[in-house]
Scaffold this active site. Sequence first.
Site, PDB file in Angstrom:
ATOM      1  N   ASP A   1      32.060  44.439 -22.237  1.00 42.58           N
ATOM      2  CA  ASP A   1      30.648  44.255 -21.863  1.00 42.58           C
ATOM      3  C   ASP A   1      30.015  45.595 -21.504  1.00 42.58           C
ATOM      4  O   ASP A   1      28.860  45.869 -21.859  1.00 42.58           O
ATOM      5  CB  ASP A   1      30.548  43.279 -20.680  1.00 42.58           C
ATOM      6  CG  ASP A   1      31.147  41.920 -21.028  1.00 42.58           C
ATOM      7  OD1 ASP A   1      30.879  41.431 -22.140  1.00 42.58           O
ATOM      8  OD2 ASP A   1      31.887  41.372 -20.201  1.00 42.58           O
TER       9      ASP A   1
ATOM     10  N   HIS B   1      32.542  37.049 -17.621  1.00 45.35           N
ATOM     11  CA  HIS B   1      32.609  37.404 -19.043  1.00 45.35           C
ATOM     12  C   HIS B   1      32.313  36.195 -19.929  1.00 45.35           C
ATOM     13  O   HIS B   1      33.172  35.723 -20.673  1.00 45.35           O
ATOM     14  CB  HIS B   1      33.978  38.010 -19.379  1.00 45.35           C
ATOM     15  CG  HIS B   1      34.079  38.394 -20.828  1.00 45.35           C
ATOM     16  ND1 HIS B   1      33.341  39.417 -21.389  1.00 45.35           N
ATOM     17  CD2 HIS B   1      34.801  37.880 -21.831  1.00 45.35           C
ATOM     18  CE1 HIS B   1      33.614  39.502 -22.667  1.00 45.35           C
ATOM     19  NE2 HIS B   1      34.501  38.579 -22.971  1.00 45.35           N
TER      20      HIS B   1
HETATM   21  N1  LIG Z   1      38.085  39.768 -22.585  1.00 42.69           N
HETATM   22  C1  LIG Z   1      37.354  40.056 -23.643  1.00 42.69           C
HETATM   23  O1  LIG Z   1      36.391  40.825 -23.551  1.00 42.69           O
HETATM   24  C2  LIG Z   1      37.712  39.508 -24.979  1.00 42.69           C
HETATM   25  C3  LIG Z   1      38.640  38.502 -25.095  1.00 42.69           C
HETATM   26  N2  LIG Z   1      38.997  38.029 -26.323  1.00 42.69           N
HETATM   27  C4  LIG Z   1      39.996  36.957 -26.355  1.00 42.69           C
HETATM   28  O2  LIG Z   1      41.287  37.515 -26.666  1.00 42.69           O
HETATM   29  C5  LIG Z   1      42.111  36.469 -27.214  1.00 42.69           C
HETATM   30  C6  LIG Z   1      42.831  36.969 -28.456  1.00 42.69           C
HETATM   31  O3  LIG Z   1      41.933  37.242 -29.487  1.00 42.69           O
HETATM   32  P1  LIG Z   1      42.435  37.741 -30.929  1.00 42.69           P
HETATM   33  O4  LIG Z   1      43.441  38.812 -30.780  1.00 42.69           O
HETATM   34  O5  LIG Z   1      41.248  37.980 -31.756  1.00 42.69           O
HETATM   35  O6  LIG Z   1      43.184  36.429 -31.450  1.00 42.69           O
HETATM   36  P2  LIG Z   1      44.318  36.316 -32.571  1.00 42.69           P
HETATM   37  O7  LIG Z   1      44.470  34.868 -32.893  1.00 42.69           O
HETATM   38  O8  LIG Z   1      44.048  37.265 -33.676  1.00 42.69           O
HETATM   39  O9  LIG Z   1      45.626  36.829 -31.810  1.00 42.69           O
HETATM   40  C7  LIG Z   1      46.162  36.140 -30.741  1.00 42.69           C
HETATM   41  C8  LIG Z   1      47.656  36.361 -30.746  1.00 42.69           C
HETATM   42  O10 LIG Z   1      48.213  35.636 -29.643  1.00 42.69           O
HETATM   43  C9  LIG Z   1      49.444  35.132 -30.066  1.00 42.69           C
HETATM   44  N3  LIG Z   1      49.898  34.047 -29.226  1.00 42.69           N
HETATM   45  C10 LIG Z   1      49.538  32.746 -29.233  1.00 42.69           C
HETATM   46  N4  LIG Z   1      50.248  32.067 -28.318  1.00 42.69           N
HETATM   47  C11 LIG Z   1      51.035  32.973 -27.694  1.00 42.69           C
HETATM   48  C12 LIG Z   1      51.994  32.889 -26.659  1.00 42.69           C
HETATM   49  N5  LIG Z   1      52.280  31.730 -26.058  1.00 42.69           N
HETATM   50  N6  LIG Z   1      52.642  34.011 -26.297  1.00 42.69           N
HETATM   51  C13 LIG Z   1      52.353  35.192 -26.891  1.00 42.69           C
HETATM   52  N7  LIG Z   1      51.463  35.332 -27.885  1.00 42.69           N
HETATM   53  C14 LIG Z   1      50.824  34.221 -28.271  1.00 42.69           C
HETATM   54  C15 LIG Z   1      49.204  34.691 -31.510  1.00 42.69           C
HETATM   55  O11 LIG Z   1      50.437  34.533 -32.208  1.00 42.69           O
HETATM   56  C16 LIG Z   1      48.359  35.833 -32.022  1.00 42.69           C
HETATM   57  O12 LIG Z   1      49.151  36.836 -32.609  1.00 42.69           O
HETATM   58  C17 LIG Z   1      41.173  35.292 -27.469  1.00 42.69           C
HETATM   59  O13 LIG Z   1      41.320  34.347 -26.438  1.00 42.69           O
HETATM   60  C18 LIG Z   1      39.789  35.917 -27.419  1.00 42.69           C
HETATM   61  O14 LIG Z   1      38.794  34.998 -27.081  1.00 42.69           O
HETATM   62  C19 LIG Z   1      38.461  38.528 -27.463  1.00 42.69           C
HETATM   63  C20 LIG Z   1      37.541  39.549 -27.410  1.00 42.69           C
HETATM   64  C21 LIG Z   1      37.036  40.070 -26.169  1.00 42.69           C
HETATM   65  O1  LIG Z   2      32.980  36.388 -27.901  1.00 37.41           O
HETATM   66  C1  LIG Z   2      34.197  36.107 -27.910  1.00 37.41           C
HETATM   67  O2  LIG Z   2      34.640  34.976 -28.088  1.00 37.41           O
HETATM   68  C2  LIG Z   2      35.147  37.225 -27.657  1.00 37.41           C
HETATM   69  C3  LIG Z   2      34.699  37.974 -26.480  1.00 37.41           C
HETATM   70  O3  LIG Z   2      34.967  37.607 -25.357  1.00 37.41           O
HETATM   71  C4  LIG Z   2      33.765  39.083 -26.702  1.00 37.41           C
HETATM   72  O4  LIG Z   2      33.647  39.586 -27.835  1.00 37.41           O
HETATM   73  O5  LIG Z   2      33.135  39.491 -25.725  1.00 37.41           O
END
Ligand SMILES: NC(=O)C1=CN([C@@H]2O[C@H](COP(=O)(O)OP(=O)(O)OC[C@H]3O[C@@H](n4cnc5c(N)ncnc54)[C@H](O)[C@@H]3O)[C@@H](O)[C@H]2O)C=CC1
Ligand SMILES: O=C([O-])CC(=O)C(=O)O
Length: 363
Positions: free
Chosen positions: A200, A227
Amino acid sequence: MEQQQQQGATAARRMATLASHLRPHPASHPQMEDASLLTGSNCRAKGAAPGFKVAILGAAGGIGQPLALLMKMNPLVSVLHLYDVVNTPGVTADISHMNTGAVVRGFLGQPQLENALTGMDLVIIPAGVPRKPGMARDDLFNINAGIVRTLCEGIAKCCPNAIVNVISNPVNSTVPIAAEVFKKAGTYDPKRLLGVTTLDVVRANTFVGEVIGLDPREVNVPVVGGHAGITILPLLSQVNPSCSFTSEEIKYLTSRIQNGGTEVVEAKAGAGSATLSMAYAAAKFADACLRGLRGDAGIVECSFVASQVTELPFFASKVRLGRSGIEEILPLGPLNEFERAGLEKAKKELAESIQKGVSFINK
Ligand SMILES: NC(=O)C1=CN([C@@H]2O[C@H](COP(=O)(O)OP(=O)(O)OC[C@H]3O[C@@H](n4cnc5c(N)ncnc54)[C@H](O)[C@@H]3O)[C@@H](O)[C@H]2O)C=CC1
Ligand SMILES: O=C([O-])CC(=O)C(=O)O
């Protein structure tokens, strides 16, 4: 002639030994945990150099992979553990070939979680499902809450003193979930649990930089609250360097910062949410945590943490990082009328998301 034959045989033996050490490990090979090929008996490597031990849980995902790359480039990291339920052998083999200092080890599936976590100084959690168009972050709760709970149970058992950076959404609920898991295990230290809201701030700096015509690296916008949607509260009255905005600019910037995640989700059209900018933001935040652990002074980042800045038990605001994690939570500072109204709306939604996380563990 005989001497030449002997030399040939010796060379062939050396090649065979080398080949046996360089053979790639199959995915199921127990040595995957020990994926550095330089630890074989014929190797001269003495092990990891001094530095911090970092684990990424969800390391094979859209965020996890580029984050692993960036953490492998961080000179403060001596050991990098990559854990996921799929694909870590390939990611680990790939990243481990980078000629940077950190020793990389891969861990695959729940039976290897404890080994992945033992001895870690910092654990970063991007495990879980991402949004698709039309979804809110809260729609991820049903799947991601259980994932975060399981991973935090592992942390409580294997590295209870580690700093924990929670990325998995919905952050407004997953951080309270982590806190409740640690409380149940008797290991909770609010100074060491941080929800990652850096993206953010990264977005706010970029969009404000565009509007005022400054290099985004020279802009610092505090973003407080939480967030998700309206809980993301950029404090445009406190931008550094000091500047003023028209009311149109304030509306445009506030809305763009609050909806930055959705902008990416829609552009990716079903292929996930922000991964590359998120990996950058997570690596930046992790680096700040590690510099704090090292004892560097004056490190301030925004993060969603246990807080008394408002009446809510968790809130994102500026925190000063140090050897024990969070050393100080800074006050919000003076808010203008627009920001005060935004804060009231944000608090209502935040209270519900926090309670949802707490109830998930204490049901
Ligand atoms: N805090 C923030 O600002 C942001 C948070 N996110 C969040 O981050 C998370 C991940 O996003 P992406 O990497 O794009 O998703 P993705 O689906 O590409 O990767 C997630 C990974 O987690 C793994 N996974 C699933 N269950 C698991 C477990 N029990 N133990 C270990 N690994 C496990 C999957 O196998 C996969 O490799 C989502 O919840 C998303 O909403 C995304 C962007 C910004
Ligand atoms: O928007 C989403 O779902 C992933 C996230 O938290 C971000 O990009 O800030």
